[in-house]
Design an enzyme around this catalytic site. Structure first.
Site, PDB file in Angstrom:
ATOM      1  N   GLN A   1       0.812  -1.217   0.000  1.00 63.64           N
ATOM      2  CA  GLN A   1       0.000   0.000   0.000  1.00 63.64           C
ATOM      3  C   GLN A   1       0.845   1.265   0.000  1.00 63.64           C
ATOM      4  O   GLN A   1       0.347   2.342  -0.330  1.00 63.64           O
ATOM      5  CB  GLN A   1      -0.934   0.023   1.221  1.00 63.64           C
ATOM      6  CG  GLN A   1      -1.996  -1.050   1.167  1.00 63.64           C
ATOM      7  CD  GLN A   1      -2.916  -0.961   2.370  1.00 63.64           C
ATOM      8  OE1 GLN A   1      -2.635  -1.529   3.413  1.00 63.64           O
ATOM      9  NE2 GLN A   1      -4.003  -0.226   2.229  1.00 63.64           N
TER      10      GLN A   1
ATOM     11  N   LEU B   1      -7.784   1.711   3.277  1.00 64.52           N
ATOM     12  CA  LEU B   1      -7.128   2.996   3.021  1.00 64.52           C
ATOM     13  C   LEU B   1      -6.764   3.160   1.548  1.00 64.52           C
ATOM     14  O   LEU B   1      -6.589   4.280   1.074  1.00 64.52           O
ATOM     15  CB  LEU B   1      -5.869   3.135   3.877  1.00 64.52           C
ATOM     16  CG  LEU B   1      -6.093   3.164   5.399  1.00 64.52           C
ATOM     17  CD1 LEU B   1      -4.767   3.064   6.136  1.00 64.52           C
ATOM     18  CD2 LEU B   1      -6.838   4.428   5.809  1.00 64.52           C
TER      19      LEU B   1
ATOM     20  N   HIS C   1      -7.636  -9.512   5.445  1.00 65.69           N
ATOM     21  CA  HIS C   1      -7.639  -8.346   4.552  1.00 65.69           C
ATOM     22  C   HIS C   1      -6.204  -7.940   4.197  1.00 65.69           C
ATOM     23  O   HIS C   1      -5.884  -7.703   3.022  1.00 65.69           O
ATOM     24  CB  HIS C   1      -8.381  -7.207   5.272  1.00 65.69           C
ATOM     25  CG  HIS C   1      -8.411  -5.900   4.546  1.00 65.69           C
ATOM     26  ND1 HIS C   1      -9.580  -5.303   4.126  1.00 65.69           N
ATOM     27  CD2 HIS C   1      -7.411  -5.057   4.183  1.00 65.69           C
ATOM     28  CE1 HIS C   1      -9.281  -4.154   3.509  1.00 65.69           C
ATOM     29  NE2 HIS C   1      -7.977  -3.985   3.543  1.00 65.69           N
TER      30      HIS C   1
ATOM     31  N   HIS D   1      -3.743  -8.166   0.612  1.00 67.75           N
ATOM     32  CA  HIS D   1      -2.936  -7.116  -0.025  1.00 67.75           C
ATOM     33  C   HIS D   1      -1.602  -7.683  -0.527  1.00 67.75           C
ATOM     34  O   HIS D   1      -1.108  -7.279  -1.574  1.00 67.75           O
ATOM     35  CB  HIS D   1      -2.621  -5.987   0.965  1.00 67.75           C
ATOM     36  CG  HIS D   1      -3.696  -4.943   1.084  1.00 67.75           C
ATOM     37  ND1 HIS D   1      -4.102  -4.167   0.027  1.00 67.75           N
ATOM     38  CD2 HIS D   1      -4.429  -4.533   2.145  1.00 67.75           C
ATOM     39  CE1 HIS D   1      -5.048  -3.323   0.441  1.00 67.75           C
ATOM     40  NE2 HIS D   1      -5.270  -3.526   1.724  1.00 67.75           N
TER      41      HIS D   1
HETATM   42 NI    NI Z   1      -6.667  -2.516   2.910  1.00 69.07          NI
END
Ligand code: NI
Length: 172
Positions: free
Chosen positions: A50, A93, A135, A139
């Site tokens: 991320q 996010l 979760h 990613h």
């Molecule tokens: Ni996430």
């Protein structure tokens, strides 16, 4: 803050991240940065992809940005056991508009990972912790929660993304 959180549809978010081979000072810096960015963004979990780092690193703190007292670091996390089914709403996010949707996940999971000293450990998780682990590990495999929603919801969401990109382009 130099590093920003990448947002869907950034191509980096669909890459499979590489295993961490060695615990280095750079890795420790990365973890510290991830925690800071997670708290600043008021999230309870963050995965390295991320912020544009393609490694299998996850940070989670369910005590939230207010307390910041339960930071957990997972290097090379793997789900070794999953049981039950639970549907709850999730956000991310990296997913724009604060979009949230119901996602079906295992109710309990056992995750094996390494800590920042390179020691292997296992945790059994349920509820929000289990959901958060699934979760974040998604990613690392290039998956977002919107990859789990119905086709209809997904195409409506993608329509919204396209529209906002068009509006942005027109404004430029
Ligand atoms: Ni996430």
């Amino acid at each position: 803050m130099a590093r920003q959180i990448l947002k869907y549809p950034h191509p980096f978010l669909c890459e499979k991240a590489y295993p961490v081979e060695e615990i280095t000072p750079d890795l420790k810096d990365l973890v510290a940065k991830m925690a800071e960015i997670m708290y600043d963004s008021e999230g309870v979990g963050l995965a390295a992809p991320q912020i544009g780092q393609c490694s299998r690193v996850v940070v989670i703190d369910l005590s939230g940005p207010e307390k910041r007292e339960a930071l957990q670091v997972f290097i090379n996390p793997e789900i070794v056991r999953a049981d039950g089914v639970e549907v709850k709403d999730e956000g991310c996010l990296s997913v724009p508009f604060g979009y949230r949707a119901d996602v079906k996940r295992a109710q309990t999971v056992t995750v094996r990972a390494q800590d920042l000293e390179g020691n292997e450990f296992e945790v059994e998780a349920e509820g929000l912790f289990a959901r958060c682990l699934q979760h974040e590990i998604d990613h690392l495999n290039g998956k977002l929660f919107i990859d789990h929603i119905s086709r209809l919801k997904r195409s409506l969401f993608d329509g919204r993304i396209k529209k906002s990109r068009r509006l942005k382009k027109d404004a430029d």
